[in-house]
Design an enzyme around this catalytic site. Structure first.
Site, mmCIF file in Angstrom:
data_model
loop_
_atom_site.group_PDB
_atom_site.id
_atom_site.type_symbol
_atom_site.label_atom_id
_atom_site.label_comp_id
_atom_site.label_asym_id
_atom_site.label_seq_id
_atom_site.Cartn_x
_atom_site.Cartn_y
_atom_site.Cartn_z
ATOM 1 N N LYS A 1 -11.927 0.435 -1.453
ATOM 2 C CA LYS A 1 -10.926 1.026 -2.355
ATOM 3 C C LYS A 1 -11.474 1.014 -3.780
ATOM 4 O O LYS A 1 -12.291 1.852 -4.117
ATOM 5 C CB LYS A 1 -9.605 0.293 -2.183
ATOM 6 C CG LYS A 1 -9.071 0.439 -0.744
ATOM 7 C CD LYS A 1 -7.823 -0.313 -0.491
ATOM 8 C CE LYS A 1 -7.290 -0.041 0.915
ATOM 9 N NZ LYS A 1 -8.195 -0.521 1.997
ATOM 10 N N HIS B 1 -5.390 -3.599 -2.503
ATOM 11 C CA HIS B 1 -5.106 -2.576 -3.511
ATOM 12 C C HIS B 1 -4.988 -3.137 -4.926
ATOM 13 O O HIS B 1 -4.653 -2.393 -5.851
ATOM 14 C CB HIS B 1 -3.827 -1.828 -3.131
ATOM 15 C CG HIS B 1 -3.938 -1.082 -1.850
ATOM 16 N ND1 HIS B 1 -4.375 0.226 -1.776
ATOM 17 C CD2 HIS B 1 -3.683 -1.455 -0.570
ATOM 18 C CE1 HIS B 1 -4.389 0.621 -0.520
ATOM 19 N NE2 HIS B 1 -3.972 -0.378 0.232
ATOM 20 N N SER C 1 0.790 -1.224 0.000
ATOM 21 C CA SER C 1 0.000 0.000 0.000
ATOM 22 C C SER C 1 0.823 1.276 0.000
ATOM 23 O O SER C 1 0.359 2.312 -0.474
ATOM 24 C CB SER C 1 -0.954 0.010 1.197
ATOM 25 O OG SER C 1 -0.234 -0.081 2.413
#
Length: 388
Positions: A239, A207, A179
Site C-alpha cells: 500500500k 492502511h 479499509s
C-alpha cells in the site's frame, strides 16, 4: 449436468441479479494516478498506493539492481534456503522504523494475519475481533481453532463485556485504519482495556503505516503508542510502501514464536529478494519525504470540503480512504460506471465486502494526485449525484 456445475451457474446468476457481480480490469500501465485499464486512459481514484511509490524510479532501480544480484525467485521458504541478506536487512529496518525489537517478513498481508493469529491462540483460547475487521483477520480468527467472538465496531462497552466472558488466553484483534470506512480504531482505550484484562492486542496497520504520524509510523505513532501498548503489529508493504509483502513486528519472543509456529511463514516460499530491496528503497523515501504525507492531508481535506459542499454523504474518515455512502449496490455500481465513462476510476464496494445496506464508492487519494484532479472528480460527482 454435474451438480457442482449447475450450482455454480445458479450462484453466479443470483450474484448478478443482486448487483454484486465482480469483474477484473486488465491494467496495461504502471500503477499510478494515470492508469490504462481495459484499453482506456483513466484517472485512478481506487488504488492503495497512498504515497505514489509503486512506480517511483528509485524503487524500480533498486528492484532491477537486486534482480541482477539475486535473480528473480527466492527458491524456497525462509527456513530452508530462501532467506536472503535482502530479507534480513529489510526486517531489521522495519523493526527500527516501527520501534520494535524485531520484525518478520511474510509473503502477503493475508498470510501474516492468518499466521500470527493461529500462532498466538488455539483451542481453549478466545480471539475477539472488531466486526468490521478485514477478511484476513476474520479468517485468521476462525481458522485458529480458538473461541471466536466479534464486538460491535469500535464499541468499547461491547468489547469489555465480551472480554469478561472470554476463556483461556485472550487476543483482541483490530484494524488500525478500517479499509472500507477509513476511520481509526480507538486504540488507546483498547490498549488500556487489554492490559487491565490480561489480554494481548494485535493491530493490523495496513492502511496507516507510511500515511499517519509525523514520521509515517502509522496509527500507533498517531496515538503515541508503543510495543508495550500493542504487542503485535502487522503491516503490509503493498500500500503506502508501493511494493509487496507484509510483516509482523514485536518482541524478540514474539518473532521467535512466529518462526516456530506460524504455518503461513514456515510452509511457503519467501518473497523475491528484489522485492525486499525495492521495499528498502521505498522505506527510505517514506522516512525522508514527509511532504508526501503533508500533501495527502491537504488533498483529503480538499476532497472532504468539496464533497460536503455538493451534498455527498461521506463517512467520518481522517485517512485518504474516503467512502461515499450510497446504501444500494445497484446505485453504487451505476455511479461507478458513470464515472468510468467520464474517465475516472472509482471502485464500487458492495456486500459481502461491506455490510448489507452500506454499499459505497471507495475514493482513495494519493500524494501523486494534483488538486485539479481532485476538483475534476468532485465536478463529475456533482454532475452525476442524481444517480446516488
Amino acid at each position: 449436468m454435474n451438480t457442482f456445475q449447475t450450482d455454480a451457474e445458479n450462484t453466479l446468476e443470483a450474484v448478478a441479479a443482486q448487483g454484486l457481480y465482480r469483474k477484473r480490469r486488465i491494467i496495461a500501465s504502471p500503477q499510478g494516478v494515470h492508469l490504462t485499464a481495459d484499453g482506456r486512459e483513466l484517472i485512478n481514484f481506487c488504488s492503495n498506493d497512498y504515497l505514489g511509490l509503486a512506480n517511483h524510479p528509485d524503487v524500480i532501480r533498486a528492484f532491477k539492481n537486486a534482480a541482477g544480484q539475486y535473480g528473480v525467485g527466492s527458491g524456497s521458504a525462509h527456513l530452508v534456503c530462501g532467506h536472503s541478506a535482502a530479507h534480513h536487512a529489510l526486517e531489521e529496518e522495519l523493526a527500527e522504523f516501527c520501534g520494535r525489537e524485531r520484525a518478520l517478513l511474510f509473503s502477503t498481508g493475508y498470510m501474516a494475519n492468518l499466521g500470527a493469529i493461529s500462532a498466538l491462540v488455539g483451542s481453549g483460547d478466545t480471539v475477539i475481533e472488531d466486526r468490521l475487521n478485514h477478511a484476513s483477520l476474520i479468517d485468521g480468527g476462525l481458522l485458529s481453532g480458538a473461541r471466536f467472538k466479534r464486538y460491535r465496531h469500535a464499541d468499547l462497552e461491547h468489547l469489555t463485556n465480551t472480554l469478561a466472558e472470554a476463556s483461556g488466553k485472550k487476543l483482541i484483534v483490530t484494524d488500525g485504519v478500517f479499509s472500507m470506512d477509513g476511520d481509526l480504531a480507538p486504540l488507546p482505550a483498547i490498549a488500556r482495556l487489554a492490559q487491565a484484562q490480561d489480554a494481548w492486542l494485535l493491530v493490523d496497520d495496513a492502511h496507516g503505516l507510511g500515511v499517519l504520524g509525523e514520521k509515517g509510523g502509522g496509527v500507533l505513532e498517531h496515538y503515541g503508542l508503543d510495543q508495550g501498548d500493542v504487542p503485535v503489529l502487522v503491516g503490509t508493504l503493498g500500500k503506502a510502501f508501493g511494493t509487496f509483502g507484509a510483516f509482523v513486528a514485536g518482541s524478540d519472543a514474539l518473532i521467535e514464536l512466529m518462526i516456530q509456529k506460524a504455518r503461513t511463514y514456515i510452509y511457503t516460499t519467501a518473497l523475491p529478494p528484489a522485492v525486499a530491496e525495492a521495499t528498502r528503497a521505498s522505506l527510505r523515501i517514506v522516512r525522508a519525504e514527509s511532504w508526501r504525507r503533508d500533501k495527502l492531508k491537504r488533498l483529503t481535506a480538499r476532497f472532504r470540503q468539496g464533497a460536503e459542499q455538493i451534498g455527498l454523504e461521506l463517512m467520518p474518515s481522517p485517512s485518504p480512504i474516503q467512502p461515499i455512502l450510497l446504501g444500494d449496490s445497484r446505485k453504487a455500481s451505476a455511479l461507478s460506471e458513470a464515472l468510468l465513462d467520464a474517465g475516472i476510476l472509482v471502485g464500487a464496494i458492495r456486500p459481502p465486502t461491506v455490510p448489507q445496506g452500506s454499499a459505497r464508492l471507495r475514493v482513495t487519494l494519493s500524494a501523486a494526485h494534483e488538486e485539479a484532479q481532485v476538483d475534476r472528480l468532485l465536478n463529475e460527482l456533482d454532475r452525476l449525484k442524481s444517480l446516488a
